[in-house]
Motif scaffolding. Sequence first.
Motif, short mmCIF file in Angstrom:
data_model
loop_
_atom_site.label_atom_id
_atom_site.label_comp_id
_atom_site.label_asym_id
_atom_site.label_seq_id
_atom_site.Cartn_x
_atom_site.Cartn_y
_atom_site.Cartn_z
N GLU A 74 12.12 -31.82 -39.52
CA GLU A 74 12.53 -31.03 -40.68
C GLU A 74 11.47 -29.99 -41.03
O GLU A 74 11.79 -28.83 -41.30
N ALA A 75 10.20 -30.38 -41.00
CA ALA A 75 9.11 -29.45 -41.30
C ALA A 75 9.05 -28.33 -40.26
O ALA A 75 8.83 -27.16 -40.62
N LEU A 76 9.26 -28.66 -38.99
CA LEU A 76 9.28 -27.64 -37.95
C LEU A 76 10.45 -26.67 -38.14
O LEU A 76 10.28 -25.45 -38.00
N GLN A 77 11.62 -27.20 -38.48
CA GLN A 77 12.78 -26.34 -38.71
C GLN A 77 12.55 -25.39 -39.88
O GLN A 77 12.87 -24.20 -39.81
N LYS A 78 11.96 -25.91 -40.96
CA LYS A 78 11.67 -25.06 -42.13
C LYS A 78 10.64 -23.99 -41.78
O LYS A 78 10.79 -22.84 -42.18
N PHE A 121 10.82 -24.51 -30.19
CA PHE A 121 10.24 -23.88 -31.38
C PHE A 121 9.99 -22.42 -31.08
O PHE A 121 9.34 -22.08 -30.09
N LYS A 122 10.50 -21.52 -31.91
CA LYS A 122 10.53 -20.10 -31.59
C LYS A 122 9.29 -19.32 -32.03
O LYS A 122 9.20 -18.11 -31.79
N LYS A 123 8.35 -19.98 -32.67
CA LYS A 123 7.12 -19.33 -33.08
C LYS A 123 5.96 -20.02 -32.38
O LYS A 123 6.11 -21.12 -31.86
N PRO A 124 4.80 -19.38 -32.36
CA PRO A 124 3.65 -20.07 -31.76
C PRO A 124 3.37 -21.39 -32.47
O PRO A 124 3.46 -21.48 -33.70
N MET A 125 3.04 -22.40 -31.68
CA MET A 125 2.71 -23.72 -32.22
C MET A 125 1.37 -24.17 -31.64
O MET A 125 1.17 -24.10 -30.43
N ILE A 126 0.51 -24.63 -32.53
CA ILE A 126 -0.78 -25.18 -32.12
C ILE A 126 -0.80 -26.65 -32.52
O ILE A 126 -0.49 -26.99 -33.66
N VAL A 127 -1.15 -27.50 -31.58
CA VAL A 127 -1.38 -28.91 -31.88
C VAL A 127 -2.88 -29.05 -32.12
O VAL A 127 -3.69 -28.57 -31.32
N ALA A 128 -3.24 -29.66 -33.25
CA ALA A 128 -4.64 -29.75 -33.67
C ALA A 128 -5.03 -31.20 -33.92
O ALA A 128 -5.15 -31.64 -35.06
#
Length: 190
Positions: free
Chosen positions: A38-42, A97-104
């Motif tokens: 849900e957070a990723l979709q938002k 996911f259509k935007k850049p995503m960083i796993v931290a």
Amino acid sequence: DKTPLVLTETVNGVTTITMNRPDKLNGWTKGMMAATFEALQKAEADDATKVAVLTGTGKYYCAGVDLGGTVGLAMPKSVYEMIRSSNQQLFEAFINFKKPMIVAPNGPAIGASVTSGTLADAIIASDRATFSTPFSRLGVPPEGCSSIFFDRIMDQESAQRMLGPEGWAPTAAEAKEAGFVHDVVPHEEH
């Protein structure tokens, strides 16, 4: 318990999605996965979000799939299908996911939280992070495209060490040296 499973904050175009179950090592239960999706979709729909960062609270980034909080008593075939389906949903959330995503990772990452990280655009780890893929020890095949992606992002020997019987769990510095993470930062700055 009214504590939110996931915290979100957007500052200067960066939406930080923080898994918030430190008492359960931020393990992915059905509820945690649903809240993360849900957070990723938002974040994806929010014009203010230019990049998403996924991290955790407490000492662990994520202990992987929490089978106790995910799987109930059922026939093996239905348990297998539930795990396959939820893993597919998890990995597709990262891939699509259509935007850049960083796993931290802010601390130890285990299992699916490690393999899903390779599907993000970058992994920027705290110097306290470690990366464990205990599949061989558990007698299960590597998941999340790891048997293909690990060879692509680091040398084959390191990939085999992580996924094979050795079960190598590199520190953040070792993972950077192997090419698994893009950068390592001091925990206080993470």
